[in-house]
Design a protein around this motif. Sequence first.
Motif, short mmCIF file in Angstrom:
data_model
loop_
_atom_site.label_atom_id
_atom_site.label_comp_id
_atom_site.label_asym_id
_atom_site.label_seq_id
_atom_site.Cartn_x
_atom_site.Cartn_y
_atom_site.Cartn_z
N ALA A 108 3.56 0.44 2.95
CA ALA A 108 3.15 -0.57 3.93
C ALA A 108 3.00 -1.90 3.19
CB ALA A 108 1.84 -0.19 4.60
N TYR A 109 3.50 -2.97 3.78
CA TYR A 109 3.38 -4.27 3.16
C TYR A 109 3.35 -5.34 4.24
CZ TYR A 109 8.49 -4.14 3.79
OH TYR A 109 9.75 -4.02 4.31
N LYS A 110 3.11 -6.55 3.83
CA LYS A 110 2.99 -7.66 4.76
C LYS A 110 4.07 -8.69 4.47
CE LYS A 110 -0.38 -9.82 1.73
NZ LYS A 110 -0.14 -8.83 0.66
N VAL B 269 4.47 -4.43 7.96
CA VAL B 269 5.66 -3.58 7.95
C VAL B 269 5.26 -2.23 7.37
CG1 VAL B 269 8.02 -3.29 7.13
CG2 VAL B 269 7.14 -5.59 7.63
N VAL B 270 5.55 -1.16 8.10
CA VAL B 270 5.24 0.19 7.64
C VAL B 270 6.53 1.00 7.56
CG1 VAL B 270 3.97 2.32 8.09
CG2 VAL B 270 2.94 0.11 8.68
N ASP B 271 6.86 1.44 6.36
CA ASP B 271 8.03 2.28 6.13
C ASP B 271 7.53 3.71 5.93
OD1 ASP B 271 10.21 3.69 5.01
OD2 ASP B 271 11.08 1.85 4.22
N LEU C 215 0.86 -1.18 0.00
CA LEU C 215 0.00 0.00 0.00
C LEU C 215 0.90 1.23 0.00
CD1 LEU C 215 -3.08 0.74 0.26
CD2 LEU C 215 -2.64 1.03 2.70
N LEU C 216 0.68 2.13 -0.95
CA LEU C 216 1.51 3.32 -1.09
C LEU C 216 0.76 4.55 -0.59
CD1 LEU C 216 2.91 2.67 -4.68
CD2 LEU C 216 4.03 2.18 -2.50
N ARG D 266 -4.05 7.65 -0.49
CA ARG D 266 -4.02 8.54 0.68
C ARG D 266 -5.12 8.22 1.68
NH1 ARG D 266 -0.35 12.48 0.03
NH2 ARG D 266 0.36 12.97 -2.08
N ALA D 267 -6.34 8.01 1.21
CA ALA D 267 -7.45 7.73 2.11
C ALA D 267 -7.21 6.42 2.86
CB ALA D 267 -8.76 7.67 1.34
N GLU D 268 -6.79 5.39 2.14
CA GLU D 268 -6.54 4.10 2.77
C GLU D 268 -5.35 4.18 3.73
OE1 GLU D 268 -8.21 1.02 -0.61
OE2 GLU D 268 -6.13 1.65 -0.70
N TRP D 269 -4.34 4.96 3.36
CA TRP D 269 -3.18 5.12 4.24
C TRP D 269 -3.60 5.78 5.55
CZ3 TRP D 269 1.78 3.37 3.84
CH2 TRP D 269 2.71 3.89 4.74
N THR D 270 -4.45 6.78 5.49
CA THR D 270 -4.94 7.45 6.70
C THR D 270 -5.69 6.48 7.59
OG1 THR D 270 -5.10 9.58 5.55
CG2 THR D 270 -6.38 9.32 7.57
N VAL D 271 -6.55 5.67 6.99
CA VAL D 271 -7.29 4.67 7.76
C VAL D 271 -6.33 3.67 8.39
CG1 VAL D 271 -8.95 2.78 7.63
CG2 VAL D 271 -9.38 4.90 6.39
N LEU D 272 -5.31 3.25 7.63
CA LEU D 272 -4.33 2.31 8.17
C LEU D 272 -3.63 2.89 9.39
CD1 LEU D 272 -2.66 -0.29 8.05
CD2 LEU D 272 -1.15 0.85 6.41
N MET D 273 -3.22 4.15 9.31
CA MET D 273 -2.55 4.78 10.44
C MET D 273 -3.48 4.93 11.64
SD MET D 273 0.57 5.17 9.48
CE MET D 273 0.28 3.60 8.63
N ASP D 274 -4.75 5.23 11.37
CA ASP D 274 -5.72 5.41 12.46
C ASP D 274 -6.06 4.09 13.15
OD1 ASP D 274 -5.81 8.10 11.94
OD2 ASP D 274 -7.67 8.02 10.76
N HIS D 275 -6.01 3.00 12.40
CA HIS D 275 -6.42 1.69 12.94
C HIS D 275 -5.26 0.70 12.89
CE1 HIS D 275 -10.75 2.75 12.95
NE2 HIS D 275 -10.44 3.46 11.87
N ARG D 276 -4.05 1.19 12.90
CA ARG D 276 -2.90 0.31 12.70
C ARG D 276 -2.84 -0.84 13.69
NH1 ARG D 276 3.57 1.88 12.26
NH2 ARG D 276 4.33 -0.28 12.38
#
Length: 247
Positions: free
Chosen positions: A93-95, A85-87, A54-55, A60-70
């Motif tokens: 972000a990848y698995k 893994v989040v760089d 995930l880039l 951007r929207a999905e990245w924000t959700v990922l950070m909020d619910h990491r």
Amino acid sequence: MTEPTIAPDATDDEPFIAPVAMEHDPDELFAGDVGVLDAAARRVLVRLLQRRFLLADRNRAEWTVLMDHRHAIESRLNDLFVRLVVDHDRGVAYKEQVRSDELEIPILLRDEAYSRAETLVLVHLRTVYQRESTAGESSARVDIEDIEQTVLTYFAEADGSTARRQKAIRAAVARLRQDGVIEEESEGRYLISPLVEILLSADRLRELRDWLADQTSRAGTIDLDDDTDDTGDPEDVDAETFAEAAR
């Protein structure tokens, strides 16, 4: 002492709060749903399972959700023996599959190797990216003609006609574009993503360059139909790090 009062309409047989049918439960997304994540977080979890990565700049929207619910998303992945893994520096972000010699772990993520043609294009993209970064450039770009001219030198005449080799290179470019490694800014002109640094570390790039130099010096041929590469784990081009996320 004052005795507590009871609502006038309440009886011993009636609840204070009227029951709500399960299908009207606001926290339930579908019939029988026992999940704990909200809809947005679930969608991002599915995206992580579907894709190699995930880039932040492209999602951007999905990245924000990922950070909020990491934490919650990470917990769900860990339940499957998968690590998130989040760089943050590169916005990636990848698995990756958890592996252990002490614990029996069923393997969920399978290797999905890049073809040799895709690997050769990756080597060139990584080389250009490293050169531009060393020169102090904030971004790196490359033309399809430059990719073709360079990668064609890795093939021998026995690998078929120039047209066949160009077709393999163009298909490799299309695959890497789909994966987000490059982005087409204009026709035939590509922006190289920082993701290429994760796919190929500087050390791994040197190893592949040495291998290519050895193949060339021995006039070895590269089988364009071979879907395996000579890479291993987890920084390798076959990217088990990002495995089983077919686009």
